[in-house]
Design an enzyme around this catalytic site. Structure first.
Site, PDB file in Angstrom:
ATOM      1  N   LYS A 111      -3.448 -21.670  14.730  1.00  0.00           N
ATOM      2  CA  LYS A 111      -2.442 -21.815  15.795  1.00  0.00           C
ATOM      3  C   LYS A 111      -2.878 -21.054  17.046  1.00  0.00           C
ATOM      4  O   LYS A 111      -2.858 -21.602  18.150  1.00  0.00           O
ATOM      5  CB  LYS A 111      -1.093 -21.306  15.267  1.00  0.00           C
ATOM      6  CG  LYS A 111       0.036 -21.401  16.251  1.00  0.00           C
ATOM      7  CD  LYS A 111       1.376 -21.429  15.557  1.00  0.00           C
ATOM      8  CE  LYS A 111       1.892 -20.066  15.156  1.00  0.00           C
ATOM      9  NZ  LYS A 111       2.291 -19.217  16.298  1.00  0.00           N
ATOM     10  N   ARG A 133      -5.103 -21.484  22.731  1.00  0.00           N
ATOM     11  CA  ARG A 133      -6.075 -21.021  23.730  1.00  0.00           C
ATOM     12  C   ARG A 133      -7.055 -22.124  24.102  1.00  0.00           C
ATOM     13  O   ARG A 133      -7.541 -22.177  25.237  1.00  0.00           O
ATOM     14  CB  ARG A 133      -6.805 -19.783  23.178  1.00  0.00           C
ATOM     15  CG  ARG A 133      -5.895 -18.540  23.162  1.00  0.00           C
ATOM     16  CD  ARG A 133      -6.349 -17.528  22.140  1.00  0.00           C
ATOM     17  NE  ARG A 133      -5.653 -16.251  22.202  1.00  0.00           N
ATOM     18  CZ  ARG A 133      -4.478 -15.979  21.611  1.00  0.00           C
ATOM     19  NH1 ARG A 133      -3.856 -16.922  20.918  1.00  0.00           N
ATOM     20  NH2 ARG A 133      -3.929 -14.774  21.705  1.00  0.00           N
ATOM     21  N   ASP A 185       1.366 -11.332  10.994  1.00  0.00           N
ATOM     22  CA  ASP A 185       2.151 -12.507  10.589  1.00  0.00           C
ATOM     23  C   ASP A 185       2.188 -12.682   9.073  1.00  0.00           C
ATOM     24  O   ASP A 185       2.910 -13.545   8.566  1.00  0.00           O
ATOM     25  CB  ASP A 185       1.567 -13.771  11.227  1.00  0.00           C
ATOM     26  CG  ASP A 185       1.761 -13.769  12.739  1.00  0.00           C
ATOM     27  OD1 ASP A 185       2.685 -13.088  13.223  1.00  0.00           O
ATOM     28  OD2 ASP A 185       0.977 -14.439  13.438  1.00  0.00           O
ATOM     29  N   SER A 187      -0.711  -5.736  20.822  1.00  0.00           N
ATOM     30  CA  SER A 187      -0.238  -7.121  20.856  1.00  0.00           C
ATOM     31  C   SER A 187      -1.291  -7.998  21.522  1.00  0.00           C
ATOM     32  O   SER A 187      -1.656  -7.783  22.679  1.00  0.00           O
ATOM     33  CB  SER A 187       1.071  -7.211  21.640  1.00  0.00           C
ATOM     34  OG  SER A 187       1.269  -8.538  22.092  1.00  0.00           O
ATOM     35  N   ARG A 245       7.636 -18.928   9.071  1.00  0.00           N
ATOM     36  CA  ARG A 245       6.966 -18.127   8.027  1.00  0.00           C
ATOM     37  C   ARG A 245       7.959 -17.681   6.952  1.00  0.00           C
ATOM     38  O   ARG A 245       7.603 -17.589   5.779  1.00  0.00           O
ATOM     39  CB  ARG A 245       6.228 -16.940   8.653  1.00  0.00           C
ATOM     40  CG  ARG A 245       5.146 -17.405   9.643  1.00  0.00           C
ATOM     41  CD  ARG A 245       4.067 -16.405   9.905  1.00  0.00           C
ATOM     42  NE  ARG A 245       3.331 -16.771  11.099  1.00  0.00           N
ATOM     43  CZ  ARG A 245       2.383 -17.703  11.184  1.00  0.00           C
ATOM     44  NH1 ARG A 245       2.016 -18.364  10.103  1.00  0.00           N
ATOM     45  NH2 ARG A 245       1.788 -17.992  12.328  1.00  0.00           N
ATOM     46  N   ARG A 251      13.667 -12.849  22.470  1.00  0.00           N
ATOM     47  CA  ARG A 251      12.479 -12.013  22.264  1.00  0.00           C
ATOM     48  C   ARG A 251      12.080 -11.247  23.532  1.00  0.00           C
ATOM     49  O   ARG A 251      12.316 -11.705  24.647  1.00  0.00           O
ATOM     50  CB  ARG A 251      11.335 -12.888  21.737  1.00  0.00           C
ATOM     51  CG  ARG A 251      11.715 -13.478  20.373  1.00  0.00           C
ATOM     52  CD  ARG A 251      10.623 -14.309  19.792  1.00  0.00           C
ATOM     53  NE  ARG A 251       9.460 -13.512  19.469  1.00  0.00           N
ATOM     54  CZ  ARG A 251       8.305 -14.045  19.076  1.00  0.00           C
ATOM     55  NH1 ARG A 251       8.181 -15.366  18.964  1.00  0.00           N
ATOM     56  NH2 ARG A 251       7.287 -13.269  18.793  1.00  0.00           N
ATOM     57  N   GLY A 267       6.147 -17.869  21.353  1.00  0.00           N
ATOM     58  CA  GLY A 267       5.880 -16.645  22.112  1.00  0.00           C
ATOM     59  C   GLY A 267       4.492 -16.673  22.729  1.00  0.00           C
ATOM     60  O   GLY A 267       4.272 -16.170  23.832  1.00  0.00           O
TER      61      GLY A 267
HETATM   62  C1  S3P Z   1      -0.430 -14.169  18.457  1.00  0.00           C
HETATM   63  C2  S3P Z   1      -0.273 -12.814  18.428  1.00  0.00           C
HETATM   64  C3  S3P Z   1       0.671 -12.126  17.543  1.00  0.00           C
HETATM   65  C4  S3P Z   1       1.181 -13.033  16.431  1.00  0.00           C
HETATM   66  C5  S3P Z   1       1.525 -14.398  16.929  1.00  0.00           C
HETATM   67  C6  S3P Z   1       0.335 -15.067  17.574  1.00  0.00           C
HETATM   68  C7  S3P Z   1      -1.404 -14.759  19.400  1.00  0.00           C
HETATM   69  O1  S3P Z   1       1.792 -11.723  18.296  1.00  0.00           O
HETATM   70  O2  S3P Z   1       2.276 -12.457  15.782  1.00  0.00           O
HETATM   71  O3  S3P Z   1       1.987 -15.216  15.871  1.00  0.00           O
HETATM   72  O4  S3P Z   1      -1.732 -15.956  19.263  1.00  0.00           O
HETATM   73  O5  S3P Z   1      -1.866 -14.036  20.283  1.00  0.00           O
HETATM   74  P1  S3P Z   1       1.831 -10.294  19.061  1.00  0.00           P
HETATM   75  O6  S3P Z   1       0.808 -10.305  20.123  1.00  0.00           O
HETATM   76  O7  S3P Z   1       3.218 -10.206  19.642  1.00  0.00           O
HETATM   77  O8  S3P Z   1       1.582  -9.269  17.998  1.00  0.00           O
END
Ligand code: S3P
Length: 427
Positions: free
Chosen positions: A18, A23, A315, A166, A388, A119, A91
């Site tokens: 994912k 990206r 995750d 993050s 999840r 969020r 997100g």
């Molecule tokens: C992700 C980063 C993580 C992860 C999300 C995907 C990404 O989040 O939990 O499912 O693709 O950069 P955080 O950056 O908030 O930890």
């Protein structure tokens, strides 16, 4: 669902990652030649990114479920969207695109679903504002809906010491840095997934690494590769890693799993719990390391882990909690407060729902204590519309005494074929 305790045997081809799928479309949209993307994950989250990139003028042709051709208009060719950009449940779409759009000379307005509206977005808005971005959002600039207003001139490079590890925040800053004046540096408290860095390098962007800091300087252009191959998603493989580890006599070969070391915390933790995992056929695919993983049932025992490893398995904590329920002894997880701001408060969801299925789990502010050797019970559980959580409940159901999941379809966010695979393996 009440398909208790049939050994899982056979092969599972793990669908595209994912994070890498998002990206691949975002960066391809900044090139000016077509990029053929294969093993793309056609899940709701990644399709949110496709919708956003199209609204910004990128051409995205869907060749098949897992194959796209994306053509952008060059690094400075994004166009003002005529509609509100909808990040859905994602997100990653929202936070990364805020980074990419903050430096642009046009207005963009974001929305998303009810979960995304809850969020925290201040973690991206704040550092981007330090670079000179003008971003306004609800709840004192921390929540959706969010509007990005153009700035005079360019954003200014900035050195950001990230308070939380993050990858989304790091990526937003690096993407803003693609257009900023001077150097943009992020310093990570612990290493998080590095797919943005690897893919920027694939597009010819030079990054500077020093200890835990990463620095980007705006390039003149992005050099799009002809092909991008997305590795399989270890976060999806995780459900099968745990299911086969806890259901006696199981033996599964998981094919084409991305094993980038910023993502393999679950392998380290499961091995530490006594899991029988063999990594085979290790190879490079599209700039990322992939392998096949053979997993056989094993008697697991409890473990403990904390903040330093969390970004490498952030995750996977819900499914590790499932493994821990079936292990001998206790598992103690600390430094995992980030789970409270995922698609739902996952620490609370784990405690409430897993207890209905026989778990004895103590919730802490930033972690969990999971008492092992649970006695499974059948129950009706909520998914909280969190993909999840739904998949964890399904694994708990087949390994235990069955489960009835409310709102199960949210698995479409990251693993649309999950239930078909589960049916096939439990027939
Ligand atoms: C992700 C980063 C993580 C992860 C999300 C995907 C990404 O989040 O939990 O499912 O693709 O950069 P955080 O950056 O908030 O930890």
């Amino acid at each position: 669902m009440n398909k208790s305790l049939k050994a899982l045997r056979g092969e599972v081809i793990i669908p595209g990652d994912k994070s890498v799928s998002h990206r691949s479309v975002m960066l391809s949209a900044l090139g000016d030649t077509p990029v053929h993307i294969t093993n793309f994950l056609p899940s709701a989250d990644c399709l949110s990114t496709v919708g956003v990139m199209r609204a910004l003028g990128a051409k995205v042709d869907i060749i098949s479920d897992t194959e796209l051709i994306v053509k952008g208009n060059g690094l400075h060719g994004l166009q003002e969207p005529t509609t509100i950009l909808d990040a859905g449940n994602s997100g990653t779409t929202l936070r990364l695109m805020m980074g990419m759009l903050a430096p642009q000379k046009f207005v963009s307005v974001f929305t998303g679903d009810s979960s995304l509206h809850k969020r925290p977005m201040g973690r991206v808005i704040k550092p981007l504002s330090q670079m000179g971005a003008h971003i306004v959002g609800r709840a004192n600039n921390t929540k959706l809906p969010i509007t990005i207003v153009p700035v005079e001139g360019k954003l200014k490079g900035y050195k950001y010491n990230m308070p939380v590890a993050s990858a989304q925040v790091k990526s937003a800053m690096l993407l803003a840095g693609l257009f900023a004046e001077g150097e943009t540096t992020v310093v990570e408290p612990y290493p998080s997934r590095n797919h943005t860095e690897l893919m920027l390098e694939t597009f010819g962007v030079k990054l500077k690494y020093e200890g835990s800091s990463i620095t980007i300087t705006a390039p003149e252009k992005m050099v799009a590769p002809k092909e991008l191959v997305v590795p399989g998603d270890i976060s999806s493989a995780a459900f099968w890693l745990v299911a086969a580890s806890i259901i006696p006599d199981s033996e599964l070969l998981l094919k084409n799993v991305g094993i980038n070391e910023t993502r393999t915390g679950i392998i380290d933790v499961l091995k530490d719990m006594g899991a029988n995992l063999t990594i085979q056929n290790q190879r490079k695919s599209g700039g990322e390391l992939v392998a096949d993983i053979l997993v056989k049932y094993a008697r697991l025992h409890g473990t403990s882990f904390g903040a330093d490893i969390i970004p490498r398995l952030v995750d996977e904590i819900p499914i590790i909690a499932v493994a821990a329920m079936f292990a001998d002894g206790d598992t103690i997880i600390t430094g995992a407060g980030e789970l409270r701001v995922k698609e739902t408060d996952r620490l609370e969801a784990i405690c409430n729902q897993f207890a209905k299925l026989g778990g004895t789990i103590e919730g802490k502010e930033d972690g969990l204590i999971i008492h092992g050797s649970s006695t499974p019970k059948m129950a009706e559980c909520f998914s909280y519309d969190d993909h999840r959580m739904a998949m964890c409940l399904a694994v708990l159901g087949i390994a235990g005494a069955g489960v009835e999941i409310q709102n199960p379809d949210c698995v479409d966010i990251s693993y649309p074929d999950f239930y078909e695979e589960l049916d096939r393996l439990t027939k």
